[in-house]
Design an enzyme around this catalytic site. Structure first.
Site: not given
Ligand code: PBG
Length: 336
Positions: A210, A262
């Site tokens: 992330k 992400k």
């Protein structure tokens, strides 16, 4: 002797075209038949926001078409996703009260846990109910963890809060917990706490790679984030690719059931790397800014909205995602 057919000669004198890839693109039916990837609702996950102090849904200005739900409007959204064949819903809670340690995230009757129970009833086994496991929506400073006296995000102290929050979400019935905080050791810590509480069947989705991304901008409005500053001491630097493999390997070793990358569109290289490494499902999150950018361009008539939604989600699958979290999940599933 039968006459030999003349070899087909291409535009350049004497140059024989042997390969003709265009042959498989001649018409729509043929293109459909030879497609390597297909969009389907079951591999889409719908993020949904639930805000405690609302009595009716409230539009999110920077995410046209998305709303903050109230508890009463959530079941319809979950039922609609389920009816469309969407694979799962990911719930985010926005509490009425915030404090330094995010207590509202652990309370059995906290907004996210109430949302989980309401969603489970509406889903009735037709779609998977997931809860975000992070402190940022629940802290008054907006960070994903608790802070030290000097204002640093305290990794190890945060893990205790994640453990309690995880058990409360499992108590509420959440089937998948999305570990989005990027604390070191969070997967092992939460797995241990869940197993000790008898929840060895609760699935852990690790936001393995992330990145500290400007693509999260509209999400901050969606959850009314209190954050000042940034998350660069815990989320990854967009300059790094190899590091994503390290993060992913750690999460796999710690027992993650699913790993995620992400944001999505700007990180397709990372996604392909992670997909090559993982022996478990790999998901990707097409985040709020990716949604907002396309909606804004489409609202101006600059891009073909529906085509671009399909193209981007397909591209995320092609890069290696087995499933995609996207704010278009329900709409896209309905259109397929
Ligand atoms: C943090 C979290 C964030 C998002 C999902 N979980 C925000 C952040 O890390 O700053 C962003 C999702 C999106 O932008 O759509 N719990």
């Amino acid at each position: 002797m039968a006459p030999q057919p003349a070899p087909h000669v291409g535009p350049t004198q004497g140059h024989l075209i042997v390969e003709r890839p265009r042959r498989l693109r001649r018409n729509a039916a043929l293109r459909r038949l030879v497609a390597e990837y297909r969009l389907s609702g079951e591999s889409l996950i719908q993020p949904l926001f639930v805000r405690e102090d609302l009595t009716e849904p409230r539009p999110i200005a920077s995410m046209p078409g998305q709303v903050q739900h109230c508890l009463a409007s959530l079941p319809d959204a979950v039922a609609r996703a389920a009816a469309a064949g969407v694979g799962g819903v990911m719930l985010f809670g926005i509490p009425a009260q915030r404090d330094a340690v995010g207590s509202a995230g652990q309370h059995p009757d906290g907004i996210l846990n109430r949302a989980v129970r309401a969603a489970l009833t509406a889903a009735a086994g037709r779609t998977v109910v997931m809860a975000d496991l992070c402190l940022d929506e629940f802290t008054d400073h907006g960070h994903c963890g608790v802070l030290t006296d000097t204002g640093h995000v305290d990794n190890d102290a945060t893990l205790h809060h994640y453990q309690r929050m995880a058990v409360s979400q499992a108590d509420a019935g959440a089937e998948v917990l999305g570990l989005s905080g990027m604390m070191d050791g969070q997967v092992a810590a939460v797995r241990g706490a869940l197993d000790a509480a008898g929840y060895d069947d609760v699935v852990l989705l690790a936001y393995a790679a992330k990145y500290a991304s400007a693509w999260y901008g509209p999400f901050r409005e969606a959850v009314q984030s209190a954050l000042e500053g940034d998350r660069r001491t815990y989320q990854q630097d967009p300059a790094n690719r190899r590091e994503a493999l390290r993060e992913t390997a750690l999460d796999l070793a710690e027992g993650a059931d699913v790993v995620m990358v992400k944001p999505a569109m700007g990180y397709l290289d990372v996604l392909a790397d992670v997909a090559a490494l993982s022996d478990r499902p790999v998901w990707a999150y097409q985040v709020s800014g990716e949604y907002a950018a396309i909606e804004a361009a489409a609202a101006n008539g600059w891009v073909d909205r529906d085509a671009l939604i399909r193209e981007t989600v397909l591209g995320i699958h092609r890069a290696g995602a087995d499933a995609v979290l996207t704010y278009w999940a329900t709409e896209l599933a309905e259109s397929l």
